[in-house]
Scaffold this motif. Structure first.
Motif, short mmCIF file in Angstrom:
data_model
loop_
_atom_site.label_atom_id
_atom_site.label_comp_id
_atom_site.label_asym_id
_atom_site.label_seq_id
_atom_site.Cartn_x
_atom_site.Cartn_y
_atom_site.Cartn_z
N ASP A 33 3.66 1.06 1.57
CA ASP A 33 3.26 1.77 0.07
C ASP A 33 2.98 3.18 0.26
N LEU A 34 4.18 3.91 0.97
CA LEU A 34 4.03 5.15 1.26
C LEU A 34 4.84 6.02 0.09
N ARG A 35 4.17 6.80 -0.53
CA ARG A 35 4.75 7.56 -1.90
C ARG A 35 4.68 9.21 -1.45
N ASP A 36 5.87 9.39 -0.84
CA ASP A 36 5.70 11.01 -0.59
C ASP A 36 7.13 11.42 -1.13
N PRO A 37 6.96 12.50 -2.20
CA PRO A 37 8.17 13.01 -2.30
C PRO A 37 9.10 13.77 -1.45
N LEU A 42 14.15 14.02 1.95
CA LEU A 42 14.54 13.74 3.29
C LEU A 42 15.58 12.94 3.42
N VAL A 43 15.05 11.50 2.79
CA VAL A 43 15.90 10.16 3.20
C VAL A 43 17.07 10.25 2.35
N GLN A 44 17.00 10.90 1.16
CA GLN A 44 18.05 11.05 0.07
C GLN A 44 19.09 12.06 0.84
N HIS A 45 18.69 13.29 1.55
CA HIS A 45 19.39 14.15 1.99
C HIS A 45 20.21 13.46 3.08
N TRP A 63 20.46 23.02 3.03
CA TRP A 63 19.27 22.34 2.40
C TRP A 63 17.99 22.53 3.41
N GLU A 64 17.03 22.71 2.65
CA GLU A 64 15.64 23.15 3.40
C GLU A 64 14.62 22.30 2.63
N SER A 65 13.65 21.80 3.49
CA SER A 65 12.52 21.06 3.03
C SER A 65 11.51 21.16 3.97
N PRO A 66 10.08 20.93 3.61
CA PRO A 66 8.90 20.92 4.43
C PRO A 66 9.14 19.64 5.42
N ALA A 67 9.51 18.48 4.94
CA ALA A 67 10.08 17.43 6.01
C ALA A 67 10.92 17.75 6.93
N SER A 76 6.06 22.72 14.24
CA SER A 76 5.66 23.02 12.81
C SER A 76 4.25 22.30 12.54
N LEU A 77 3.74 22.66 11.55
CA LEU A 77 2.55 22.02 10.93
C LEU A 77 2.91 21.16 10.11
N PHE A 78 2.02 19.91 10.06
CA PHE A 78 2.43 19.01 9.13
C PHE A 78 2.02 19.38 7.72
N PRO A 79 3.14 19.51 6.96
CA PRO A 79 2.72 19.90 5.47
C PRO A 79 1.61 19.34 4.78
N PHE A 80 0.85 20.31 4.05
CA PHE A 80 -0.45 19.85 3.69
C PHE A 80 -0.27 18.51 3.01
N ASP A 81 0.60 18.43 1.94
CA ASP A 81 0.68 17.47 0.92
C ASP A 81 1.52 16.08 1.55
N MET A 82 2.12 16.40 2.36
CA MET A 82 2.82 15.34 3.23
C MET A 82 1.75 14.57 4.13
N ALA A 83 1.04 15.42 4.68
CA ALA A 83 -0.35 14.68 5.29
C ALA A 83 -1.20 13.86 4.57
N GLY A 84 -1.32 14.33 3.36
CA GLY A 84 -2.10 13.56 2.46
C GLY A 84 -1.41 12.28 1.97
N TYR A 85 -0.32 12.40 1.88
CA TYR A 85 0.49 11.05 1.25
C TYR A 85 0.46 9.95 2.59
N TRP A 86 0.74 10.52 3.49
CA TRP A 86 0.82 9.81 4.95
C TRP A 86 -0.55 9.16 5.29
N ALA A 87 -1.58 9.83 5.04
CA ALA A 87 -2.82 9.49 5.36
C ALA A 87 -3.30 8.48 4.47
#
Length: 170
Positions: A33-37, A42-45, A63-67, A76-87
Motif C-alpha cells: 500500500d505504498l502511495r508515493d507520487p 518514475l515507474v511511468q517514466h 527527464w528529471e525527478s527526485p526518485a 544522494s539524500l532520500f527525498p524528504f517526501d519520499m521518505a515519509g511515503y516509504w516509511a
C-alpha cells in the motif's frame, strides 16, 4: 510433451525484463500500500522507455525527478517526501535504494552502450531478490516470450501505445 523450447529469463530482451520487473514493482506497491507520487512518476517514466524512439529519446533522457536522482546517485539524500511515503509503508531508505537503483539501471546501464547481458541479468536478479523478500514473485518468462533477447541486439522491439497497454496488463 511439447517440442517448444523452454523459455528462461536469460532468453528475454531488455524491454521484456524491464516489463517483468516493473510489473513486480507494481504488485509490490499494492501489497505494501505504498502511495508515493515520486515512485508513480518514475515507474511511468520507465514504462515510457518501451515506446521511446529516435525522435523522443532526448526528451525522455532529459527527464528529471527526485526518485530518479535518488536511484542513480548513491550519495544522494532520500527525498524528504519520499521518505515519509516509504516509511508509512514500512520501508527503509536502504530498501528503497536497494529496489530503485537496479530497477533504473535496467535501462540506464545500457542507454549509450550495447547490452551487456550479464550486467542486465544481474540487475534484474537484484530487483527480483528485493521483491521476493516480501513474497512478490515475477511473472514467468513465458509471459514475454514474444520479445526474445535475439531481437534488435537484445533491446527488443519498441512498442506503440497499444502494445504498451498489452504489456502492462500481462
Amino acid at each position: 510433451m511439447s517440442d517448444r523450447p523452454v523459455v528462461t529469463y536469460d532468453d528475454l530482451s531488455q524491454r521484456a525484463l524491464l516489463a517483468i520487473a516493473l510489473l513486480g514493482v507494481e504488485d509490490w506497491r499494492r501489497a505494501r500500500d505504498l502511495r508515493d507520487p515520486n515512485l508513480d512518476a518514475l515507474v511511468q517514466h520507465l514504462w515510457d522507455w518501451m515506446t521511446v524512439g529516435p525522435r523522443s529519446f532526448d526528451e525522455w533522457c532529459d527527464w528529471e525527478s527526485p526518485a530518479l536522482e535518488f536511484a542513480l546517485e548513491p550519495r544522494s539524500l532520500f527525498p524528504f517526501d519520499m521518505a515519509g511515503y516509504w516509511a508509512a509503508a514500512g520501508c527503509t531508505e536502504a530498501q528503497a535504494r536497494g529496489l530503485l537503483a537496479p530497477l533504473v539501471e535496467l535501462v540506464d546501464d545500457h542507454l549509450f552502450t550495447a547490452i551487456d547481458r550479464d550486467q542486465l541479468l544481474a540487475r534484474f536478479k537484484d530487483v527480483r531478490r528485493q521483491l521476493a523478500v516480501d513474497g512478490i514473485l515475477f511473472r514467468p518468462p513465458t509471459t514475454f516470450a514474444d520479445s526474445p533477447a535475439t531481437e534488435l541486439d537484445g533491446w527488443g522491439r519498441r512498442l506503440d501505445d497499444t502494445g504498451l497497454r498489452d504489456w502492462r496488463s500481462r
